[in-house]
Enzyme design. Structure first.
Site, PDB file in Angstrom:
ATOM      1  N   SER A  94      19.392  59.548  22.986  1.00  0.00           N
ATOM      2  CA  SER A  94      19.714  58.799  24.202  1.00  0.00           C
ATOM      3  C   SER A  94      21.226  58.783  24.367  1.00  0.00           C
ATOM      4  O   SER A  94      21.828  59.842  24.526  1.00  0.00           O
ATOM      5  CB  SER A  94      19.134  57.380  24.119  1.00  0.00           C
ATOM      6  N   THR A  95      21.849  57.622  24.311  1.00  0.00           N
ATOM      7  CA  THR A  95      23.294  57.527  24.509  1.00  0.00           C
ATOM      8  C   THR A  95      24.038  58.406  23.507  1.00  0.00           C
ATOM      9  O   THR A  95      23.826  58.304  22.311  1.00  0.00           O
ATOM     10  CB  THR A  95      23.755  56.070  24.342  1.00  0.00           C
ATOM     11  N   HIS A 133      16.880  60.715  26.962  1.00  0.00           N
ATOM     12  CA  HIS A 133      16.861  59.746  28.058  1.00  0.00           C
ATOM     13  C   HIS A 133      17.899  60.145  29.106  1.00  0.00           C
ATOM     14  O   HIS A 133      19.094  60.182  28.820  1.00  0.00           O
ATOM     15  CB  HIS A 133      17.195  58.348  27.547  1.00  0.00           C
ATOM     16  N   ASP A 176      13.553  53.486  20.736  1.00  0.00           N
ATOM     17  CA  ASP A 176      12.583  54.496  21.141  1.00  0.00           C
ATOM     18  C   ASP A 176      12.494  55.608  20.103  1.00  0.00           C
ATOM     19  O   ASP A 176      13.505  56.148  19.658  1.00  0.00           O
ATOM     20  CB  ASP A 176      12.974  55.085  22.502  1.00  0.00           C
ATOM     21  N   MET A 227      20.913  54.030  21.924  1.00  0.00           N
ATOM     22  CA  MET A 227      20.690  52.592  21.770  1.00  0.00           C
ATOM     23  C   MET A 227      19.201  52.296  21.932  1.00  0.00           C
ATOM     24  O   MET A 227      18.457  53.057  22.552  1.00  0.00           O
ATOM     25  CB  MET A 227      21.518  51.798  22.784  1.00  0.00           C
TER      26      MET A 227
END
Length: 370
Positions: A188-189, A215, A312, A309
């Site tokens: 993600s991030t 994401h 998931d 973050m």
């Protein structure tokens, strides 16, 4: 109190963002009208985190970001439009060291800003805690420069269509009597540059397909796939329809939807699916891994959970580990945000914990059985 520097050449945008962050009581906010003023405030204000517009009159955001990462590296969240051009620029910013990005309102600022306010605050709050070291930012800048050179160089196989889901490789040595395994990657991030590093280190004859849930908005995953396809040995494509999984290829789930591993006529395939309300982030890493467990023997699966973050992927990969599959968590020392991989470690679900630059080698060992 977190010191936030808002950089935007729109006076209205500066005021609106100042009001949003000031109202939380968590941020000491300073503003800059452009890149030159932002660079001056780096040493005068010493921000903990920066929001940076990509398009400014005196100095564009990418140039400003590059200077920030040389002079005083700190977490930067880009404010970007969700257009094809905006996606390319934002991905370039991520390669240069930006931690995250948020959508720039497309309509009347004073009306649209409320729609992104909560997400903006959450992302900047998380970014302020991100791991940003001078050494890692310099490595990413060097990689970004190398990426630009590779992207402009002609490919030997430029005539082969990536959309076919297969790029020929004479050196792939998969056992025809044994079905290939699958590598499942979640991030993600901070994910785009991490994917750049991971895929660049995997050989073009890597014997298992790599399926990725990153994401991202739907307008970003296509440009991300094309960028990764240009710069690394593996063929990379966005999954927009049912696509057979083939060794030597990597597959990225379309943003704002989910990505599923299934079977069609006996073959393993990846296919897009409407985003599930049961999962908060999309493409969902948990849903990807859960789908793979249903159709592939756990011992033929390797899960890789990298920077991001939230949690998931941690639950499903911990289950995969318990069932006999292998899992790799990115180490805290290299993860921009250790939320997702840290959650996997906390669940005792990681077969090993590796810094980013060692994950490809670890995958090669585990795929070969060494």
């Amino acid at each position: 109190m977190t010191k936030l520097l808002v950089v935007d050449d729109s006076a209205l945008m500066r005021r609106l963002l100042s009001d949003i962050f000031g109202a939380t009581g968590e941020f000491d906010v300073a503003t800059a009208r452009g890149g030159a003023e932002a660079l001056q405030l780096l040493t005068e204000f010493e921000p903990d985190v920066i929001t940076l517009d990509i398009h400014m009159h005196d100095m564009d955001g990418l140039t400003c970001l590059d200077r920030i990462m040389v002079l005083r590296p700190c977490p930067v969240v880009m404010v970007s439009s969700l257009t094809s051009e905006g996606a390319e620029e934002t991905l370039e910013a991520m390669s240069l060291g930006a931690v995250d990005f948020v959508e720039k309102p497309r309509g009347a600022l004073s009306l649209e800003i409320d729609a992104i306010a909560d997400d903006l605050v959450d992302r900047v709050r998380a970014a302020a805690k991100a791991h940003v070291s001078r050494a890692s930012r310099l490595r990413e800048r060097v990689r970004a420069l190398q990426t630009g050179r590779r992207a402009n160089a002609p490919r030997e196989d430029a005539g082969t269509s990536v959309s076919s889901g297969f790029r020929p490789s004479a050196t792939i040595m998969a056992d025809p009597m044994q079905e290939t395994g699958v590598v499942l990657v979640g991030c993600s991030t901070g994910g785009p540059p991490a994917l750049d590093a991971l895929l660049a280190d995997l050989p073009g004859d890597f014997p298992w397909p790599v399926v990725i849930a990153q994401h991202m908005p739907g307008s970003f995953t296509g440009p991300l796939a094309r960028r990764l396809d240009r710069i690394g040995p593996l063929a990379v494509q966005e999954v927009t329809r049912t696509t057979r999984l083939v060794p030597g290829n990597a597959y990225i789930g379309k943003g704002d939807a989910d990505l599923i591993v299934s079977r069609r006529t006996g073959n393993l395939v990846a296919l897009p699916a409407p985003s599930s309300a049961a999962h908060f982030w999309h493409p969902s890493v948990d849903r990807l891994v859960e789908s793979a467990i249903r159709v592939v023997a756990p011992e033929r699966l390797i899960g890789v959970l990298m920077t991001g973050m939230g949690t998931d992927g941690a639950s499903a990969m911990a289950r995969l580990h318990k069932l006999g599959g292998q899992t790799i968590a990115e180490a805290e020392s290299t993860a921009v945000i250790w939320g997702m991989p840290g959650a996997l470690v906390a669940r005792n679900g990681a077969s090993c914990v590796c810094p980013l630059d060692a994950i490809a080698e670890e995958l090669a060992k585990r795929v070969s059985g060494d």
